[in-house]
Design an enzyme around this catalytic site. Sequence first.
Site, PDB file in Angstrom:
ATOM      1  N   CYS A  89       0.810  -1.222   0.000  1.00  0.00           N
ATOM      2  CA  CYS A  89       0.000   0.000   0.000  1.00  0.00           C
ATOM      3  C   CYS A  89       0.846   1.277   0.000  1.00  0.00           C
ATOM      4  O   CYS A  89       0.365   2.337  -0.395  1.00  0.00           O
ATOM      5  CB  CYS A  89      -0.942   0.019   1.200  1.00  0.00           C
ATOM      6  SG  CYS A  89      -2.154  -1.312   1.179  1.00  0.00           S
ATOM      7  N   HIS A 334      -9.026   3.921  -1.557  1.00  0.00           N
ATOM      8  CA  HIS A 334      -7.641   3.481  -1.366  1.00  0.00           C
ATOM      9  C   HIS A 334      -7.173   2.705  -2.598  1.00  0.00           C
ATOM     10  O   HIS A 334      -7.197   1.476  -2.620  1.00  0.00           O
ATOM     11  CB  HIS A 334      -7.576   2.603  -0.112  1.00  0.00           C
ATOM     12  CG  HIS A 334      -6.234   2.052   0.218  1.00  0.00           C
ATOM     13  ND1 HIS A 334      -5.040   2.551  -0.295  1.00  0.00           N
ATOM     14  CD2 HIS A 334      -5.870   1.017   1.038  1.00  0.00           C
ATOM     15  CE1 HIS A 334      -4.023   1.843   0.188  1.00  0.00           C
ATOM     16  NE2 HIS A 334      -4.500   0.909   0.990  1.00  0.00           N
ATOM     17  N   CYS A 364       0.121   1.981   6.708  1.00  0.00           N
ATOM     18  CA  CYS A 364       0.423   0.567   6.918  1.00  0.00           C
ATOM     19  C   CYS A 364       0.545  -0.117   5.564  1.00  0.00           C
ATOM     20  O   CYS A 364      -0.053   0.293   4.571  1.00  0.00           O
ATOM     21  CB  CYS A 364      -0.661  -0.089   7.759  1.00  0.00           C
ATOM     22  SG  CYS A 364      -2.346   0.126   7.133  1.00  0.00           S
TER      23      CYS A 364
END
EC number: 2.3.1.16
Length: 378
Positions: A89, A334, A364
């Site tokens: 990510c 996201h 994260c």
Amino acid sequence: MRDAVIVEAVRTPVGKRNGALAGIHPADLSAHALSALVERAGVDPGDVDDVVWGCVSQAGEQAGNIARTAVLAAGWPESVPATSVDRQCGSSQQAVHAAAAGVIAGYYDIAVAGGVESMSRVPMGFARQGVEKPMAQSVLDRYGVKGFNQGIGAEMVAEKWGFSRQQLDEYSLSSHAKAAAAVDAGALDAQLAKLPGVLESDEGIRRGGTLETLGKLKTVFREDGVIHAGNSSQISDGTGALLITTSEIAKERGLKPIARVHTAVLAGDDPVMMLSAPWPATLKALRKAGLGIDDIGAFEVNEAFAPVPLAWLAETGADPARLNPLGGAIAVGHPLGGSGAVLMTRLVHHMRDNGIRYGLQTMCEGGGMANATILELL
């Protein structure tokens, strides 16, 4: 000594899964951001020494070095190279770190960092489809698990820090409310590379949500758990890009930097819980920068799941009013490999609009890692 400064930062509006951006190839979506970036910065794309581009699912339409495909799709000169990076990510935040390091080292004079993810066209986990054992048995044996799952990690965070479902849902509603307020105030206009007739505003923001409506959603990862679609980040399509050079080169070329990449660090933590590395990364960045938590005027902490920013607040003691001031991934979405650049674009513009000297971004990442970046307004 050379430094690294951000001259311009742009992003597309973030689209919902199978929404307005689903019909656009990820290379063409990236090209839209790249073209807007150099146009706004006033830089000839032929002067770019490298494009460092984050992408998580480097398969299907995102395979074969999506960064290079994006550069060609933008019509940039063939002389401009590009590379794709995957830190899960945090891929495009890592792209910023790599571009900044290259500029500081003198390997680049001008670099572009960013990333993309079209989760509509290349679904999450696509690269592992058909793979019988995607994780090495030695790693599973080391941790005594059958697999690694971010959703279970979110449940573990919520349990460890004692967050109730109502607390998580209240946080999620506030994310949507802040994002909607930012849209209404025009706070996002300058950062967006809109796609007229396709998508001109973040598509996932929901207005008028209530605890009652969220309470009707079923939990996803544990029947008796607290994590559901409403307090998790949205599956999305989007891209963002930042132009990075040195203060000296910017001055020579008549460019006006927005912010300096002050400090960039990495951290690793428990890969089973997986989502807990942002707090040690934040503390590491502050120590390295010689700053305290109260010196930071704005924080972007990716809202992969609501427990993550809430646990981050508990561990760092940061002012909640400075956290994700424009809303976060629960409201906006996201797009995995694009999220680091999307968040940093939001942070850079918010700092400039509000005269905030220091901003910090962290997120994260799969495998239990995190990037943390401190920016300084110029």
